[in-house]
Design a protein around this motif. Structure first.
Motif, PDB file in Angstrom:
ATOM      1  N   LEU A 112      -2.306 -13.515  -1.792  1.00 37.79           N
ATOM      2  CA  LEU A 112      -2.495 -12.252  -2.563  1.00 37.79           C
ATOM      3  C   LEU A 112      -3.182 -11.190  -1.228  1.00 37.79           C
ATOM      4  O   LEU A 112      -2.814 -10.095  -1.381  1.00 37.79           O
ATOM      5  CB  LEU A 112      -3.514 -12.358  -3.707  1.00 37.79           C
ATOM      6  CG  LEU A 112      -3.704 -11.068  -4.416  1.00 37.79           C
ATOM      7  CD1 LEU A 112      -2.496 -10.196  -4.987  1.00 37.79           C
ATOM      8  CD2 LEU A 112      -4.734 -11.009  -5.728  1.00 37.79           C
ATOM      9  N   ILE A 113      -3.991 -11.592  -0.538  1.00 35.66           N
ATOM     10  CA  ILE A 113      -4.861 -10.715   0.133  1.00 35.66           C
ATOM     11  C   ILE A 113      -3.892 -10.286   1.331  1.00 35.66           C
ATOM     12  O   ILE A 113      -3.744  -9.155   1.852  1.00 35.66           O
ATOM     13  CB  ILE A 113      -5.896 -11.712   0.892  1.00 35.66           C
ATOM     14  CG1 ILE A 113      -7.160 -11.763  -0.128  1.00 35.66           C
ATOM     15  CG2 ILE A 113      -6.797 -10.903   1.962  1.00 35.66           C
ATOM     16  CD1 ILE A 113      -8.268 -12.693   0.349  1.00 35.66           C
ATOM     17  N   VAL A 114      -3.010 -11.277   1.903  1.00 34.95           N
ATOM     18  CA  VAL A 114      -1.802 -10.912   2.872  1.00 34.95           C
ATOM     19  C   VAL A 114      -0.835  -9.892   2.314  1.00 34.95           C
ATOM     20  O   VAL A 114      -1.045  -8.801   2.929  1.00 34.95           O
ATOM     21  CB  VAL A 114      -1.290 -12.219   3.370  1.00 34.95           C
ATOM     22  CG1 VAL A 114      -0.166 -11.943   4.379  1.00 34.95           C
ATOM     23  CG2 VAL A 114      -2.272 -13.224   4.032  1.00 34.95           C
ATOM     24  N   PHE A 115      -0.412 -10.006   1.161  1.00 29.27           N
ATOM     25  CA  PHE A 115       0.763  -9.179   0.864  1.00 29.27           C
ATOM     26  C   PHE A 115       0.146  -7.682   0.409  1.00 29.27           C
ATOM     27  O   PHE A 115       0.808  -6.765   0.657  1.00 29.27           O
ATOM     28  CB  PHE A 115       1.395  -9.981  -0.046  1.00 29.27           C
ATOM     29  CG  PHE A 115       2.585 -10.953   0.240  1.00 29.27           C
ATOM     30  CD1 PHE A 115       3.608 -10.753   0.811  1.00 29.27           C
ATOM     31  CD2 PHE A 115       2.354 -12.365   0.082  1.00 29.27           C
ATOM     32  CE1 PHE A 115       4.334 -11.626   1.272  1.00 29.27           C
ATOM     33  CE2 PHE A 115       3.175 -13.175   0.717  1.00 29.27           C
ATOM     34  CZ  PHE A 115       4.142 -12.762   1.355  1.00 29.27           C
ATOM     35  N   SER A 116      -1.040  -8.089  -0.533  1.00 23.61           N
ATOM     36  CA  SER A 116      -1.564  -6.596  -0.752  1.00 23.61           C
ATOM     37  C   SER A 116      -2.094  -5.712   0.227  1.00 23.61           C
ATOM     38  O   SER A 116      -1.826  -4.550   0.328  1.00 23.61           O
ATOM     39  CB  SER A 116      -2.592  -6.914  -1.801  1.00 23.61           C
ATOM     40  OG  SER A 116      -3.648  -7.451  -1.273  1.00 23.61           O
ATOM     41  N   SER A 117      -2.454  -6.483   1.563  1.00 22.32           N
ATOM     42  CA  SER A 117      -3.053  -5.551   2.562  1.00 22.32           C
ATOM     43  C   SER A 117      -1.828  -5.111   3.292  1.00 22.32           C
ATOM     44  O   SER A 117      -1.892  -4.036   3.934  1.00 22.32           O
ATOM     45  CB  SER A 117      -4.008  -6.528   3.228  1.00 22.32           C
ATOM     46  OG  SER A 117      -5.092  -7.045   2.725  1.00 22.32           O
ATOM     47  N   LYS A 118      -0.636  -5.783   3.495  1.00 25.85           N
ATOM     48  CA  LYS A 118       0.413  -5.450   4.267  1.00 25.85           C
ATOM     49  C   LYS A 118       1.162  -4.468   3.251  1.00 25.85           C
ATOM     50  O   LYS A 118       1.395  -3.256   4.143  1.00 25.85           O
ATOM     51  CB  LYS A 118       1.504  -6.499   4.161  1.00 25.85           C
ATOM     52  CG  LYS A 118       2.694  -6.125   4.779  1.00 25.85           C
ATOM     53  CD  LYS A 118       3.679  -7.201   5.123  1.00 25.85           C
ATOM     54  CE  LYS A 118       4.946  -6.691   5.761  1.00 25.85           C
ATOM     55  NZ  LYS A 118       4.877  -6.046   6.933  1.00 25.85           N
ATOM     56  N   LEU A 119       1.002  -4.352   1.946  1.00 23.41           N
ATOM     57  CA  LEU A 119       1.595  -2.993   1.045  1.00 23.41           C
ATOM     58  C   LEU A 119       0.622  -1.947   1.435  1.00 23.41           C
ATOM     59  O   LEU A 119       1.270  -1.015   1.507  1.00 23.41           O
ATOM     60  CB  LEU A 119       1.676  -3.598  -0.213  1.00 23.41           C
ATOM     61  CG  LEU A 119       2.116  -2.439  -1.103  1.00 23.41           C
ATOM     62  CD1 LEU A 119       3.521  -2.367  -0.952  1.00 23.41           C
ATOM     63  CD2 LEU A 119       2.113  -3.068  -2.640  1.00 23.41           C
ATOM     64  N   PHE A 120      -0.672  -1.951   1.444  1.00 19.95           N
ATOM     65  CA  PHE A 120      -1.443  -0.864   1.614  1.00 19.95           C
ATOM     66  C   PHE A 120      -1.085  -0.144   2.914  1.00 19.95           C
ATOM     67  O   PHE A 120      -1.021   1.057   3.081  1.00 19.95           O
ATOM     68  CB  PHE A 120      -3.011  -1.489   1.315  1.00 19.95           C
ATOM     69  CG  PHE A 120      -3.919  -0.150   1.834  1.00 19.95           C
ATOM     70  CD1 PHE A 120      -3.978   0.849   0.853  1.00 19.95           C
ATOM     71  CD2 PHE A 120      -4.500  -0.415   3.094  1.00 19.95           C
ATOM     72  CE1 PHE A 120      -4.853   1.810   1.216  1.00 19.95           C
ATOM     73  CE2 PHE A 120      -5.415   0.527   3.362  1.00 19.95           C
ATOM     74  CZ  PHE A 120      -5.557   1.734   2.522  1.00 19.95           C
ATOM     75  N   VAL A 121      -1.011  -1.267   3.899  1.00 16.38           N
ATOM     76  CA  VAL A 121      -0.769  -0.268   5.231  1.00 16.38           C
ATOM     77  C   VAL A 121       0.508   0.231   5.426  1.00 16.38           C
ATOM     78  O   VAL A 121       0.837   1.407   5.917  1.00 16.38           O
ATOM     79  CB  VAL A 121      -0.899  -1.393   6.118  1.00 16.38           C
ATOM     80  CG1 VAL A 121      -0.338  -1.035   7.957  1.00 16.38           C
ATOM     81  CG2 VAL A 121      -2.363  -2.096   6.569  1.00 16.38           C
ATOM     82  N   ALA A 122       1.541  -0.329   4.775  1.00 17.95           N
ATOM     83  CA  ALA A 122       2.990   0.093   4.521  1.00 17.95           C
ATOM     84  C   ALA A 122       3.333   1.644   3.797  1.00 17.95           C
ATOM     85  O   ALA A 122       3.937   2.210   4.204  1.00 17.95           O
ATOM     86  CB  ALA A 122       4.092  -0.895   4.239  1.00 17.95           C
TER      87      ALA A 122
END
Length: 272
Positions: A124-134
């Motif tokens: 969850l931390i990996v994918f949510s952070s990637k989505l926020f940056v994108a």
């Protein structure tokens, strides 16, 4: 060379949200994921994040090597928890009894739950952070934070950090391609090979990053960064009704998770 990280410009619901709302919502969601230690709650949040990738027209953008790393590390977390946590009802043993030897390493219901919990939290931390940056424009994020009273020096530091994410991604890929052209193939089969691969990848990346930071510093000095206490922006973020609604919903998620974790709101017996 394909860019797999960093901001991706689209015209979707998440892209149009105020950057500060997206930052606060991400923080509230991750805090709720830490407070409420239920694997099915984390699974629901992870599915929601993956759906957000689809609705925002953002590719997950993970290479085969990165997917392998995520799955391997998640499996490693799961196995460690299965072995380390001995509380709960025993489901089976990793090493069943053979004659008079064993059984060893019992897998319990509580250990399985803890393993799923930590693995899902990592994903969850990996994918949510990637989505926020994108979906977050760094320039608009800087204005949104400055508009909330944060000094533009600190908001600019955050913007630089976000802009450096794709830079490091591209530089890492360049270093690997340069090494492959020289006949060096990264291997992680043993600790010595892993350390050699890290050394051969980290040093060129560090030199490149220091060079980039030096160029950036000279550019900022040349443009008089920090000369004035007030900074102007060409593009500015706006607060709309939908931004306030999303912020209230994310705060509600955090509030409900706190109530559930301390027992003020009872969980359904099937979810305990």
């Amino acid at each position: 060379m394909k860019k797999s990280t960093g901001y991706i410009n689209r015209d979707t619901f998440l892209h149009r949200l105020n950057p500060a709302v997206k930052l606060f919502s991400l923080a509230f969601m991750l805090i709720a994921a830490i407070i409420l230690s239920k694997w099915y709650f984390l699974l629901a949040l992870l599915l929601a994040v993956l759906i957000a990738f689809k609705t925002s027209q953002i590719p997950v953008g993970l290479t085969t090597a990165r997917i392998r790393f995520l799955l391997t590390f998640s499996a490693f977390i799961l196995v460690v928890q299965l072995i380390a946590v001995q509380n709960g009802v025993v489901i089976f043993h990793l090493f069943p009894s053979v004659g008079t030897i064993g059984p060893y390493f019992p897998v319990t219901t509580f250990g399985l739950e803890r393993g799923l919990l930590f693995s899902l939290r990592f994903m969850l931390i990996v994918f949510s952070s990637k989505l926020f940056v994108a979906v977050t424009d760094p320039t608009l994020l800087a204005h949104a934070l400055t508009d909330l009273g944060l000094s533009y020096r600190y908001s600019f530091a955050l913007v630089i950090a976000l802009r450096f994410v794709p830079f490091f991604d591209i530089e890492t890929e360049s270093v690997r391609m340069a090494q492959q052209s020289r006949g060096f193939s990264p291997k992680i089969g043993s600790p010595s090979k892993l350390l050699r691969t890290i050394r051969m990848t980290f040093y060129p990346l560090l030199v490149s990053a220091l060079s980039k930071a030096n160029s950036l510093t000279m550019s900022m000095d040349g443009r008089g960064f920090g000369y004035s206490k007030k900074r102007t922006y060409i593009r500015k973020s706006r607060w709309r009704t939908i931004d306030w609604l999303v912020l209230v919903l994310s705060m509600g998620l955090l509030f409900v998770s706190i109530l559930l974790s301390i027992g003020l709101v009872p969980l359904h017996p099937l979810l305990r």
